[in-house]
Design a protein around this motif. Sequence first.
Motif, PDB file in Angstrom:
ATOM      1  N   TRP A  70       0.836  -1.200   0.000  1.00  0.00           N
ATOM      2  CA  TRP A  70       0.000   0.000   0.000  1.00  0.00           C
ATOM      3  C   TRP A  70       0.872   1.252   0.000  1.00  0.00           C
ATOM      4  N   GLU A  71       1.924   1.263   0.808  1.00  0.00           N
ATOM      5  CA  GLU A  71       2.829   2.417   0.847  1.00  0.00           C
ATOM      6  C   GLU A  71       3.518   2.624  -0.503  1.00  0.00           C
ATOM      7  N   LEU A  72       3.976   1.547  -1.115  1.00  0.00           N
ATOM      8  CA  LEU A  72       4.681   1.660  -2.403  1.00  0.00           C
ATOM      9  C   LEU A  72       3.764   2.245  -3.472  1.00  0.00           C
ATOM     10  N   VAL A  73       2.510   1.804  -3.493  1.00  0.00           N
ATOM     11  CA  VAL A  73       1.552   2.320  -4.488  1.00  0.00           C
ATOM     12  C   VAL A  73       1.210   3.771  -4.169  1.00  0.00           C
ATOM     13  N   LEU A  74       0.969   4.074  -2.889  1.00  0.00           N
ATOM     14  CA  LEU A  74       0.653   5.436  -2.459  1.00  0.00           C
ATOM     15  C   LEU A  74       1.743   6.412  -2.889  1.00  0.00           C
ATOM     16  N   LEU A  75       2.991   6.006  -2.773  1.00  0.00           N
ATOM     17  CA  LEU A  75       4.126   6.882  -3.062  1.00  0.00           C
ATOM     18  C   LEU A  75       4.511   6.885  -4.538  1.00  0.00           C
ATOM     19  N   GLY A  76       3.806   6.094  -5.355  1.00  0.00           N
ATOM     20  CA  GLY A  76       4.095   6.062  -6.788  1.00  0.00           C
ATOM     21  C   GLY A  76       5.440   5.435  -7.108  1.00  0.00           C
ATOM     22  N   GLU A  77       5.863   4.489  -6.292  1.00  0.00           N
ATOM     23  CA  GLU A  77       7.147   3.822  -6.519  1.00  0.00           C
ATOM     24  C   GLU A  77       7.044   2.847  -7.704  1.00  0.00           C
ATOM     25  N   PRO A  78       8.146   2.667  -8.456  1.00  0.00           N
ATOM     26  CA  PRO A  78       8.130   1.700  -9.571  1.00  0.00           C
ATOM     27  C   PRO A  78       8.022   0.270  -9.025  1.00  0.00           C
ATOM     28  N   VAL A  79       7.050  -0.477  -9.493  1.00  0.00           N
ATOM     29  CA  VAL A  79       6.828  -1.843  -9.012  1.00  0.00           C
ATOM     30  C   VAL A  79       6.662  -2.774 -10.207  1.00  0.00           C
ATOM     31  N   VAL A  80       7.318  -3.933 -10.137  1.00  0.00           N
ATOM     32  CA  VAL A  80       7.122  -4.976 -11.151  1.00  0.00           C
ATOM     33  C   VAL A  80       6.444  -6.167 -10.494  1.00  0.00           C
ATOM     34  N   TRP A 120      15.178  -2.494 -11.095  1.00  0.00           N
ATOM     35  CA  TRP A 120      13.983  -1.870 -10.504  1.00  0.00           C
ATOM     36  C   TRP A 120      14.004  -2.104  -8.992  1.00  0.00           C
ATOM     37  N   PRO A 121      13.548  -1.105  -8.216  1.00  0.00           N
ATOM     38  CA  PRO A 121      13.713  -1.195  -6.763  1.00  0.00           C
ATOM     39  C   PRO A 121      12.736  -2.120  -6.040  1.00  0.00           C
ATOM     40  N   HIS A 122      11.584  -2.432  -6.650  1.00  0.00           N
ATOM     41  CA  HIS A 122      10.566  -3.218  -5.943  1.00  0.00           C
ATOM     42  C   HIS A 122       9.968  -4.253  -6.891  1.00  0.00           C
ATOM     43  N   ILE A 123      10.130  -5.525  -6.552  1.00  0.00           N
ATOM     44  CA  ILE A 123       9.637  -6.603  -7.401  1.00  0.00           C
ATOM     45  C   ILE A 123       8.761  -7.535  -6.569  1.00  0.00           C
ATOM     46  N   VAL A 124       7.540  -7.762  -7.057  1.00  0.00           N
ATOM     47  CA  VAL A 124       6.609  -8.666  -6.392  1.00  0.00           C
ATOM     48  C   VAL A 124       6.509  -9.929  -7.237  1.00  0.00           C
ATOM     49  N   ARG A 125       6.905 -11.046  -6.663  1.00  0.00           N
ATOM     50  CA  ARG A 125       6.856 -12.318  -7.381  1.00  0.00           C
ATOM     51  C   ARG A 125       5.639 -13.104  -6.923  1.00  0.00           C
ATOM     52  N   ILE A 126       4.727 -13.374  -7.851  1.00  0.00           N
ATOM     53  CA  ILE A 126       3.490 -14.101  -7.550  1.00  0.00           C
ATOM     54  C   ILE A 126       3.593 -15.507  -8.121  1.00  0.00           C
TER      55      ILE A 126
END
Length: 591
Positions: free
Chosen positions: A269-279, A348-354
């Motif tokens: 939630w914080e990463l999305v709120l702050l507009g951080e680059p996410v993969v 990229w600084p933030h990677i979410v692996r599903i």
Amino acid sequence: MSVREQSQGGAVSAAWRSLCEAEDEEAAPGRCLSLLPWDRFSAWLHCICVVGFDLELGQAVEVIYPHHSKLTDKEKTNICYLSFPDSNSGCLGDTQFCFRFRQSSGRRLSLHCMLDQLDRDLPVSLKKDPAYYYGYVYFRQVRDKTLKRGYFQKSLVLISKLPYIHLFHTVLRHIAPEYFVKNEPFLEAVCSDVDHWPHPVPGKTLNLPIMGIIMKLRIPTCHDKPGTTQIVQLTHQADTQISIALPTVHEVDLFRCFCPVFLHIQMLWELVLLGEPVVVMAPSPSESSETVLALVSCISPLKYCGDFRPYFTIHDSEFKEYTTRTQAPPSVILGVTNPFFAKTLQHWPHIVRIGDIKLPGEVPKQVKVKKLKNLKTLDSKPGVYTSYKPYLNRDEEIIKQLQKGVQQKRPAEAQSVILRRYFLELTQSFIIPLERYVASLMPLQKSISPWKSPPQLRLFSQEDFMKTLEKAGPQLTSRLKGDWIGLYRHFLKSPNFNGWFRTRWKEMTQKLEALHLEALCNEDLLFWSQKHTEVETVDLVLKLKNKLLQADREHLPVKPDTIEKLQMHIDAIILALPDDLQDILLKTGTT
């Protein structure tokens, strides 16, 4: 309460009600609502595409309906590659997902002016973005020995400006299997059905017939209380058509999407709120697209103002722009499935692996946040790979509540409701202090004079805002502890703050203009004109007419009787002038 709520109120404003009435009356000749061919179809969809596979050409757009629909070569190329899963996905059978791509620059917008008005009654998260299209895909891949490739591969794709994923996936589930049997004549019938749908009016229960069934749904409005959903009730059908009620037009299964990483929902939630680059790296486009959309929705009712691509491929026209190492990654959320991205996006600084999203009731093993260097390939274990340290302490209560729900076999829908309410309360706790401070930038109503220009809004001061947090900060509504000040400082530099503040600034400026109009209406303008020269009176009339034009053009939040009263003032002043000036002023008025 927003400016719009103060000024208009009610679920659907008068402009939209008039549109509904015009539809109900079949738009009598001479009325402003003159429906062009395919007018209603284009209110919902830009076109329907069929994308197939050719051994020589590769993926290609085989059919576009209606035939007059226009797509540039660049748009067709993007649709071709985004409509098929990557070969490594191994998607046998039927697969549904969605993508989002840029509209080619320089294209004329085809939206009807009244549809633009409808857009203004939508929540900010559902407003159309003129620069982007959505593609909703139903992909079929089955073995077929009669084909050289050994497989039948084809996608039916709905192209739309509307972010109504649940609605369009429901439509595709109903029409795609039959299309693969009946082919093009069936698509013509589908287009004809869609062209008979009512306009997508927010706040109104809509009946949408599609190939033998009727879908009943309600599009949310900006006046709805956040976090509430008005249930659409099914009524007895006099005919034999089957009705289905859609509980939502746009929401995804939030818990199912976040289930693999629900220990980290607050950090996400914080990463999305702050507009951080996410993969988001996922095994299939279905999982990548739903997870990206879930991330974007988690800060609702705040609008996510960065770019987001539910499914992104190496063939995308923005591939180089988003994978370059010569500059910092942009504010974007990408959903990918190709293993190549594990190497290409390592910076990229933030990677979410599903991993594979489990069936309801199954919860994947939860893992701690991992360092980015541990991500070597797309086959790495599910988890969140980042060096980001959250500003807020983790909320253990929501984790326990969700875990208890899993143990008690609580339905996934109920888990999603809990999670959506949690995100809503967290976002509201964060945004309310900002709303309160920005509202204080409005000048006092007594400072508005009819004979002067509207006063200016006071400028936003970061330090002044920070001082308000000690007594009126998020601690009033949230139990969470942590570095709220640091979170706000970071947020004020983000595109989400810029987008939110621009919207609020525009609303407040329009409110000032509306109050200025009301102040003018409360004056005896005829008496004023009698005390001034003809030149000054003509100048006043022209300025008042321009005020009316501005109110209509910018859709100022003014009451209808204010406009009527101002028009009466203008008419009275003109009638008191000499005949030659009356003729001139009556002909002037739209400039």
